[in-house]
Design a protein around this motif. Sequence first.
Motif: not given
Length: 176
Positions: A75, A78, A80-83
């Motif tokens: 991915n 991926a 970009l979705d992290w805090e």
Amino acid sequence: MIISEATTLLARTPDALGALLPGLPDEWLHRDDGEGTWSAYAIAGHLLHGDATNWLPRIRLIVEHGTGRPFAPFNRVAMLDWEREPVTALLDRFRVARAGSLRELASLGLTQDDLTRSGTHPEFGTVTLEQVLAAWVAHDLTHLAQIGEVLAGRYRDEVGPYRRYMPALERTAPAE
């Protein structure tokens, strides 16, 4: 390919990021060149995520199973979705992950003969361990260059006529 040269380059990436990114204002760290491009911060996260789920797991799969088992898809976005966290914390996590990856890689005791062993990439089909290791190094170097370009882009217009001699300012690096 000489394995020790590859690992020497891989070991330098955290230091290169650590010299460049900490202390930069958010306007620098999180700027990108528009849709379909990444910021320097996102690229650092991408490199961290790759260590955990891409390069070493694929090398390990080749060593343990060869072409018998295909690689899990990677991915690429991926991170970009992290805090969001402070860049120093992100880079500390990357430094620890990379050191662990290189320790584990060394523990595999790879030889030049092992480089011809192959695995199955979900998109490319059969790839050799040498290709995976070379791609890991080239991936790091490509993303280091990409970080330089996205940071330089902050002054794309301000450089005036000097832009003529700075071809990187004419490019926007797509997310890869």
